[in-house]
Design a protein around this motif. Structure first.
Motif, PDB file in Angstrom:
ATOM      1  N   ALA A  13       0.833  -1.201   0.000  1.00  8.18           N
ATOM      2  CA  ALA A  13       0.000   0.000   0.000  1.00  8.18           C
ATOM      3  C   ALA A  13       0.867   1.251   0.000  1.00  8.18           C
ATOM      4  CB  ALA A  13      -0.934  -0.014   1.212  1.00  8.18           C
ATOM      5  N   ALA A  14       1.972   1.217   0.724  1.00  6.14           N
ATOM      6  CA  ALA A  14       2.839   2.387   0.829  1.00  6.14           C
ATOM      7  C   ALA A  14       3.471   2.771  -0.504  1.00  6.14           C
ATOM      8  CB  ALA A  14       3.929   2.141   1.867  1.00  6.14           C
ATOM      9  N   VAL A  15       3.622   1.786  -1.406  1.00  8.58           N
ATOM     10  CA  VAL A  15       4.170   2.112  -2.731  1.00  8.58           C
ATOM     11  C   VAL A  15       3.056   2.276  -3.765  1.00  8.58           C
ATOM     12  CG1 VAL A  15       6.385   1.008  -2.247  1.00  8.58           C
ATOM     13  CG2 VAL A  15       4.572  -0.317  -3.369  1.00  8.58           C
ATOM     14  N   GLY A  16       1.814   2.398  -3.279  1.00  6.23           N
ATOM     15  CA  GLY A  16       0.722   2.791  -4.152  1.00  6.23           C
ATOM     16  C   GLY A  16      -0.014   1.668  -4.843  1.00  6.23           C
ATOM     17  N   ARG A  17       0.225   0.403  -4.432  1.00  8.43           N
ATOM     18  CA  ARG A  17      -0.455  -0.701  -5.101  1.00  8.43           C
ATOM     19  C   ARG A  17      -1.834  -0.924  -4.487  1.00  8.43           C
ATOM     20  NH1 ARG A  17       2.819  -4.004  -8.409  1.00  8.43           N
ATOM     21  NH2 ARG A  17       0.843  -5.054  -8.847  1.00  8.43           N
ATOM     22  N   ALA A  18      -2.881  -0.887  -5.317  1.00  3.32           N
ATOM     23  CA  ALA A  18      -4.236  -1.204  -4.867  1.00  3.32           C
ATOM     24  C   ALA A  18      -4.586  -2.654  -5.146  1.00  3.32           C
ATOM     25  CB  ALA A  18      -5.259  -0.296  -5.556  1.00  3.32           C
ATOM     26  N   ARG A  19      -3.936  -3.260  -6.142  1.00  9.19           N
ATOM     27  CA  ARG A  19      -4.167  -4.644  -6.520  1.00  9.19           C
ATOM     28  C   ARG A  19      -2.814  -5.310  -6.736  1.00  9.19           C
ATOM     29  NH1 ARG A  19      -9.419  -5.439  -7.718  1.00  9.19           N
ATOM     30  NH2 ARG A  19      -9.005  -7.365  -8.862  1.00  9.19           N
ATOM     31  N   VAL A  20      -2.795  -6.624  -6.626  1.00  7.57           N
ATOM     32  CA  VAL A  20      -1.536  -7.338  -6.742  1.00  7.57           C
ATOM     33  C   VAL A  20      -1.813  -8.736  -7.289  1.00  7.57           C
ATOM     34  CG1 VAL A  20      -1.631  -8.244  -4.373  1.00  7.57           C
ATOM     35  CG2 VAL A  20       0.583  -7.876  -5.481  1.00  7.57           C
ATOM     36  N   THR A  21      -0.861  -9.275  -8.028  1.00  6.06           N
ATOM     37  CA  THR A  21      -0.993 -10.614  -8.606  1.00  6.06           C
ATOM     38  C   THR A  21      -0.402 -11.632  -7.643  1.00  6.06           C
ATOM     39  OG1 THR A  21      -0.839  -9.711 -10.836  1.00  6.06           O
ATOM     40  CG2 THR A  21      -0.453 -12.066 -10.591  1.00  6.06           C
ATOM     41  N   VAL A  22      -1.216 -12.623  -7.289  1.00  3.46           N
ATOM     42  CA  VAL A  22      -0.823 -13.602  -6.271  1.00  3.46           C
ATOM     43  C   VAL A  22      -1.238 -15.004  -6.707  1.00  3.46           C
ATOM     44  CG1 VAL A  22      -1.067 -11.958  -4.364  1.00  3.46           C
ATOM     45  CG2 VAL A  22      -3.030 -13.368  -5.033  1.00  3.46           C
ATOM     46  N   ARG A  23      -0.638 -15.982  -6.048  1.00  5.84           N
ATOM     47  CA  ARG A  23      -1.193 -17.338  -6.061  1.00  5.84           C
ATOM     48  C   ARG A  23      -2.072 -17.438  -4.821  1.00  5.84           C
ATOM     49  NH1 ARG A  23       1.104 -19.899 -10.204  1.00  5.84           N
ATOM     50  NH2 ARG A  23       3.224 -19.241 -10.780  1.00  5.84           N
ATOM     51  N   PRO A  24      -3.366 -17.679  -5.005  1.00  2.00           N
ATOM     52  CA  PRO A  24      -4.290 -17.574  -3.874  1.00  2.00           C
ATOM     53  C   PRO A  24      -4.114 -18.708  -2.875  1.00  2.00           C
ATOM     54  CG  PRO A  24      -5.423 -18.454  -5.784  1.00  2.00           C
ATOM     55  CD  PRO A  24      -4.042 -18.060  -6.250  1.00  2.00           C
ATOM     56  N   ARG A  25      -4.649 -18.498  -1.701  1.00  2.58           N
ATOM     57  CA  ARG A  25      -4.674 -19.574  -0.715  1.00  2.58           C
ATOM     58  C   ARG A  25      -5.553 -20.713  -1.229  1.00  2.58           C
ATOM     59  NH1 ARG A  25      -6.593 -17.456   4.853  1.00  2.58           N
ATOM     60  NH2 ARG A  25      -8.051 -16.246   3.594  1.00  2.58           N
ATOM     61  N   PRO A  26      -5.085 -21.954  -1.192  1.00  2.00           N
ATOM     62  CA  PRO A  26      -5.900 -23.063  -1.676  1.00  2.00           C
ATOM     63  C   PRO A  26      -7.204 -23.180  -0.874  1.00  2.00           C
ATOM     64  CG  PRO A  26      -3.630 -23.755  -1.368  1.00  2.00           C
ATOM     65  CD  PRO A  26      -3.752 -22.399  -0.748  1.00  2.00           C
ATOM     66  N   ARG A  27      -8.284 -23.418  -1.604  1.00  2.00           N
ATOM     67  CA  ARG A  27      -9.577 -23.679  -0.963  1.00  2.00           C
ATOM     68  C   ARG A  27      -9.690 -25.188  -0.755  1.00  2.00           C
ATOM     69  NH1 ARG A  27     -13.067 -21.585  -5.702  1.00  2.00           N
ATOM     70  NH2 ARG A  27     -11.451 -22.866  -6.671  1.00  2.00           N
ATOM     71  N   VAL A  28      -9.813 -25.590   0.506  1.00  2.00           N
ATOM     72  CA  VAL A  28      -9.765 -27.006   0.852  1.00  2.00           C
ATOM     73  C   VAL A  28     -11.054 -27.412   1.544  1.00  2.00           C
ATOM     74  CG1 VAL A  28      -8.465 -28.803   2.041  1.00  2.00           C
ATOM     75  CG2 VAL A  28      -7.261 -26.811   1.120  1.00  2.00           C
ATOM     76  N   VAL A  29     -11.731 -28.403   0.978  1.00  2.00           N
ATOM     77  CA  VAL A  29     -12.952 -28.946   1.568  1.00  2.00           C
ATOM     78  C   VAL A  29     -12.584 -30.185   2.386  1.00  2.00           C
ATOM     79  CG1 VAL A  29     -15.163 -30.042   1.090  1.00  2.00           C
ATOM     80  CG2 VAL A  29     -14.446 -28.046  -0.237  1.00  2.00           C
ATOM     81  N   VAL A  30     -13.088 -30.238   3.607  1.00  2.87           N
ATOM     82  CA  VAL A  30     -12.804 -31.346   4.522  1.00  2.87           C
ATOM     83  C   VAL A  30     -14.086 -32.108   4.784  1.00  2.87           C
ATOM     84  CG1 VAL A  30     -11.916 -31.989   6.790  1.00  2.87           C
ATOM     85  CG2 VAL A  30     -10.934 -30.028   5.582  1.00  2.87           C
ATOM     86  N   LEU A  31     -14.019 -33.436   4.637  1.00  2.32           N
ATOM     87  CA  LEU A  31     -15.203 -34.287   4.734  1.00  2.32           C
ATOM     88  C   LEU A  31     -14.866 -35.519   5.557  1.00  2.32           C
ATOM     89  CD1 LEU A  31     -18.031 -35.318   3.697  1.00  2.32           C
ATOM     90  CD2 LEU A  31     -16.798 -36.262   1.738  1.00  2.32           C
ATOM     91  N   SER A  32     -15.664 -35.792   6.578  1.00  2.00           N
ATOM     92  CA  SER A  32     -15.528 -37.025   7.356  1.00  2.00           C
ATOM     93  C   SER A  32     -16.643 -37.988   6.984  1.00  2.00           C
ATOM     94  CB  SER A  32     -15.569 -36.749   8.855  1.00  2.00           C
ATOM     95  OG  SER A  32     -14.402 -36.090   9.283  1.00  2.00           O
ATOM     96  N   THR A  33     -16.311 -39.267   6.964  1.00  2.00           N
ATOM     97  CA  THR A  33     -17.304 -40.298   6.641  1.00  2.00           C
ATOM     98  C   THR A  33     -17.460 -41.246   7.816  1.00  2.00           C
ATOM     99  OG1 THR A  33     -15.649 -41.798   5.680  1.00  2.00           O
ATOM    100  CG2 THR A  33     -16.655 -40.184   4.204  1.00  2.00           C
ATOM    101  N   GLY A  34     -18.661 -41.760   7.971  1.00  2.00           N
ATOM    102  CA  GLY A  34     -18.917 -42.746   9.016  1.00  2.00           C
ATOM    103  C   GLY A  34     -20.337 -42.671   9.529  1.00  2.00           C
ATOM    104  N   THR A  35     -21.062 -43.774   9.452  1.00  2.00           N
ATOM    105  CA  THR A  35     -22.448 -43.801   9.923  1.00  2.00           C
ATOM    106  C   THR A  35     -22.539 -43.577  11.420  1.00  2.00           C
ATOM    107  OG1 THR A  35     -23.028 -45.307   8.115  1.00  2.00           O
ATOM    108  CG2 THR A  35     -24.541 -45.240   9.989  1.00  2.00           C
ATOM    109  N   GLU A  36     -21.475 -43.905  12.141  1.00  2.00           N
ATOM    110  CA  GLU A  36     -21.490 -43.775  13.603  1.00  2.00           C
ATOM    111  C   GLU A  36     -21.293 -42.347  14.076  1.00  2.00           C
ATOM    112  OE1 GLU A  36     -17.110 -44.061  12.642  1.00  2.00           O
ATOM    113  OE2 GLU A  36     -19.034 -44.673  11.791  1.00  2.00           O
ATOM    114  N   LEU A  37     -20.993 -41.427  13.171  1.00  2.00           N
ATOM    115  CA  LEU A  37     -20.630 -40.067  13.559  1.00  2.00           C
ATOM    116  C   LEU A  37     -21.847 -39.172  13.718  1.00  2.00           C
ATOM    117  CD1 LEU A  37     -17.588 -39.566  11.156  1.00  2.00           C
ATOM    118  CD2 LEU A  37     -17.563 -40.351  13.533  1.00  2.00           C
TER     119      LEU A  37
END
Length: 417
Positions: free
Chosen positions: A163-187
């Motif tokens: 921000a101090a050098v005037g950038r409002a936008r920047v090119t990045v590799r984004p944080r990975p979006r991770v879906v977490v799923l548990s399986t089990g009839t007993e849960l």
């Protein structure tokens, strides 16, 4: 069995590098910079005052003292952001605020604490050398200087720099979006009543939090029972929003290990490597890995999305995440696939480990007299979440470490705190 290193290497060969995208500055928090950023102007861009006080010519106050103060006329005020070009000549002073541009002719700032605070004239009781309390143009950053290199994870200080050098936008590799799923009839969901044979589901909460700790974005999916069609449908539904999917449970040798059953029955399993699934939806391969806890492991790509199928025992799932998933999420952002921070420590108790397995033993680190020591937890069962929640380290026993006596030096992975 595959070794830990072989399994991790196979994962790292297969996971994709996330494509870069341009984001608004605050949206880029936690992402990894994908471009070099240069300063278009020097920082500060002009000489300015580091204090509230008075801009003066240093020679005018050289003889100032408590008993013989120097008195100078005050010709006006200079505020931060003042666009007017101002100047003073010898024998005069200007009241100046922190961050305000220095007037031409002035070469020092006298803090207000060294004066009587006058507005028409000021009594100065201490001398100051040239340059006193002046921030020089470019003393922080030079024009054209690279202030952020690709591969830098953007946290608060780095975003402030952009921000101090005037950038409002920047090119990045984004944080990975991770879906977490548990399986089990007993849960059952925490807070729900339990019938005989049922337990509250914990893995997805633990793993989603671990995803966030690793710098990714975690989404917890509601628990799915042991119906193969439902598991397959749920995974397919998540592919649209996920850069990676983590499942826990159903990957061992039991008759109802639904995750293993699903990816075999629906044709997603193939030979080892991405090329095996080139003609279909992908591939998921299940292996026994020479480690404790966490021997049953699965990994593959579904329509290009990595899927990590972890064991269902809580400690096994957590250790598997730290050993395999965390480095993979880093690699997806273009970061080195580093393990957890590792320190050397002195073992306080004897330990035994099965031959041929890499053993990750829960423990507590302590420091004193210039070195770390580590004490193993009393309970090491892969289902015993209590000893994991009170641990802050994993003691790493190598495949040939069958008996390690107290006093030995061991490698220790420091758990997030």
């Amino acid at each position: 069995m595959r070794t830990v290193d072989e399994h991790l290497a196979g994962i790292l060969r297969a996971v994709p590098l996330l494509p870069p995208l341009e984001l608004a500055l605050l949206d880029a928090e936690g992402a990894v910079l994908a471009e070099p950023v240069e300063a278009p102007v020097p920082l500060p861009p002009f000489d300015n005052s580091a204090m509230d006080g008075y801009a003066v010519v240093a020679a005018d106050v050289a003889a100032a003292g408590e008993t013989e103060p120097v008195v100078l006329p005050v010709i006006g005020d200079i505020a931060a952001g003042d666009p007017a070009v101002s100047a003073i000549r010898p024998g005069l002073a200007a009241r100046i605020m922190t961050g305000a541009p220095m007037p031409a002719g002035a070469d020092a700032v006298i803090p207000v604490e060294w004066t009587d605070g006058g507005t028409a004239s000021v009594r100065i009781t201490r001398p100051a050398p040239p340059g006193h309390y002046i921030r020089r143009a470019g003393e922080d950053v030079l024009a054209g200087q690279v202030v952020a290199e690709p591969g830098l994870r953007l946290r608060a200080a780095q975003l402030g720099m952009l921000a101090a050098v005037g950038r409002a936008r920047v090119t990045v590799r984004p944080r990975p979006r991770v879906v977490v799923l548990s399986t089990g009839t007993e849960l059952r969901e925490p807070g729900a009543p339990l019938a005989p044979g049922q337990i509250w589901e914990s893995n997805s909460f633990m793993l989603t939090a671990a995803v966030i700790e690793a710098g990714a974005v975690g989404y917890r999916q509601a628990t799915v029972g042991d119906e193969p069609e439902k598991v397959w449908e749920t995974v397919q539904d998540q592919l649209g929003r996920a850069d990676a999917i983590i499942t826990s449970g159903g990957v061992s040798m039991g008759a109802r290990d639904v995750v293993k059953e699903v990816f075999s029955a629906f044709g997603a399993a193939g030979g080892r490597g991405p090329e095996a699934g080139a003609e279909g939806p992908g591939w998921v391969e299940f292996d026994k890995v020479a480690m404790r806890p966490g021997k049953p492991q699965g990994f593959g790509l579904l329509h290009g999305t990595p899927i990590f199928t972890l064991p269902g025992n809580p400690v096994s799932a957590y250790v598997s995440f730290q050993v395999f998933v965390r480095p993979a999420l880093r690699a997806m952002q273009g970061l080195p696939p580093d393990p957890l921070p590792t320190v050397g420590a002195v073992l306080t108790e004897d330990l035994k480990s099965p031959a041929g397995l890499r053993h990750f033993v829960r423990g507590r680190l302590s420091s004193g007299r210039g070195f770390f020591s580590v004490t193993p937890a009393e309970r090491q069962g892969s289902h015993q979440l209590g000893s994991l929640s009170s641990a802050d380290a994993l003691i790493v026993l190598r495949e040939d470490d069958e008996a390690v006596p107290a006093g030995s030096h061991v490698d220790v992975l420091r758990l997030p705190s």
